[in-house]
Each structure stands twice: as C-alpha cells, then as structure tokens.
Design a protein around this motif. Sequence first.
Motif, PDB file in Angstrom:
ATOM      1  N   MET A   1     -27.829  75.676 -28.860  1.00 38.05           N
ATOM      2  CA  MET A   1     -27.690  76.788 -27.925  1.00 38.05           C
ATOM      3  C   MET A   1     -29.040  77.062 -27.286  1.00 38.05           C
ATOM      4  O   MET A   1     -30.070  76.941 -27.912  1.00 38.05           O
ATOM      5  CB  MET A   1     -27.256  78.049 -28.660  1.00 38.05           C
TER       6      MET A   1
ATOM      7  N   HIS B   1     -21.640  81.052 -23.215  1.00 34.31           N
ATOM      8  CA  HIS B   1     -21.140  82.238 -23.916  1.00 34.31           C
ATOM      9  C   HIS B   1     -22.148  83.372 -23.803  1.00 34.31           C
ATOM     10  O   HIS B   1     -23.289  83.158 -23.398  1.00 34.31           O
ATOM     11  CB  HIS B   1     -20.843  81.928 -25.390  1.00 34.31           C
TER      12      HIS B   1
ATOM     13  N   HIS C   1     -26.043  82.526 -23.045  1.00 30.99           N
ATOM     14  CA  HIS C   1     -26.339  81.234 -23.671  1.00 30.99           C
ATOM     15  C   HIS C   1     -25.519  80.104 -23.071  1.00 30.99           C
ATOM     16  O   HIS C   1     -24.402  80.310 -22.614  1.00 30.99           O
ATOM     17  CB  HIS C   1     -26.014  81.282 -25.168  1.00 30.99           C
TER      18      HIS C   1
ATOM     19  N   MET D   1     -24.095  85.782 -26.080  1.00 27.39           N
ATOM     20  CA  MET D   1     -24.448  85.816 -27.508  1.00 27.39           C
ATOM     21  C   MET D   1     -24.770  87.237 -27.947  1.00 27.39           C
ATOM     22  O   MET D   1     -25.505  87.949 -27.259  1.00 27.39           O
ATOM     23  CB  MET D   1     -25.683  84.921 -27.699  1.00 27.39           C
TER      24      MET D   1
HETATM   25 CU    CU Z   1     -25.487  81.454 -28.534  1.00 29.10          CU
END
Ligand code: CU
Length: 150
Positions: free
Chosen positions: A81, A103, A70, A105
């Motif tokens: 996101m 990140h 993400h 996820m």
């Molecule tokens: Cu995310």
Amino acid sequence: MKIKALLLSLLTISPFTSACAKIMAHDVYARATPPSAETSALFGHFMNHSDKDRYIVSAETKAAGKVELHDVIMDGEVMKMRQVEKIKIPANGSVTLKPGSLHIMLFNLEKPLAEGNTIPVKITFANGETQELEAPIKKVMSGMKHEHHH
Ligand SMILES: [Cu+2]
C-alpha cells in the motif's frame, strides 16, 4: 394550489439541484475489523456525471484518528500500500475503491468496526465540495481477492 405552485418554482430555482448530483457515491462501506485491529479501510464506487475530471483529496470520519488515501502497487510479487495525494474520478466515468486496489485507509480506530454498524464519512473533493455519507460496516473476506465464490 397556489402553495403547490410556489413550492415547485422554489425547487426549480434551487442552485443545488444540478450541482449536487454530479458525483454519486454508491455502496460505500467500511471493512469490519477484529477486536484488536487499529486500522481498516473504506471502499465504494464513485460516478462522475460531469465533463470534468474530479478528484477526491481527503476524507475524514470520527471513527478513525487518521485517514489517508491509498493505492496498492506490486513490488515484485508483493502487494504494497502507498499513500496517494488524490483519487481521480474521470469525466463521465467512475472509479471503484476495492480491496487490493484504491481505498481510503483508516488509522487509529477509536474502537473496532463491528459488522452491521455504520460510520459517518465526509469526503472532500479538489474543488472544495464535500459529501457526507453513512458507510455501513461489512465483512471483507480477503484484502487481495477479486473473484466471487458462491
Ligand atoms: Cu491502505
């Protein structure tokens, strides 16, 4: 003495010694979750010690049913996101996965992530290489803040 010399020569001809250290993962951690949460995220710092751009293309952990890469984008004043296909680690550079930014996820958590535990993570790169590591679970105060308060 002879055995020692043999071991040394084995080490030097090992094909893994140089290839292994090209991507270094530092401080990879997972966000601790409250008991009812079903999602979390992985953060960390990845260094690329080669002269080619490298890409993280997927990640997996048995702690989550589904894992996506993400990014966070601004939609007006709202942070959203969105899923990305890959995360670039520039040649001779690094990328930082952090709250409010890139990140990994985690969806459908098998159980809440309790601070102090670790989860096993396998990261796959575009060239087919994989890296396995244990990510400690840490408390993250806020998803969007960058400053540190002491
Ligand atoms: Cu995310």
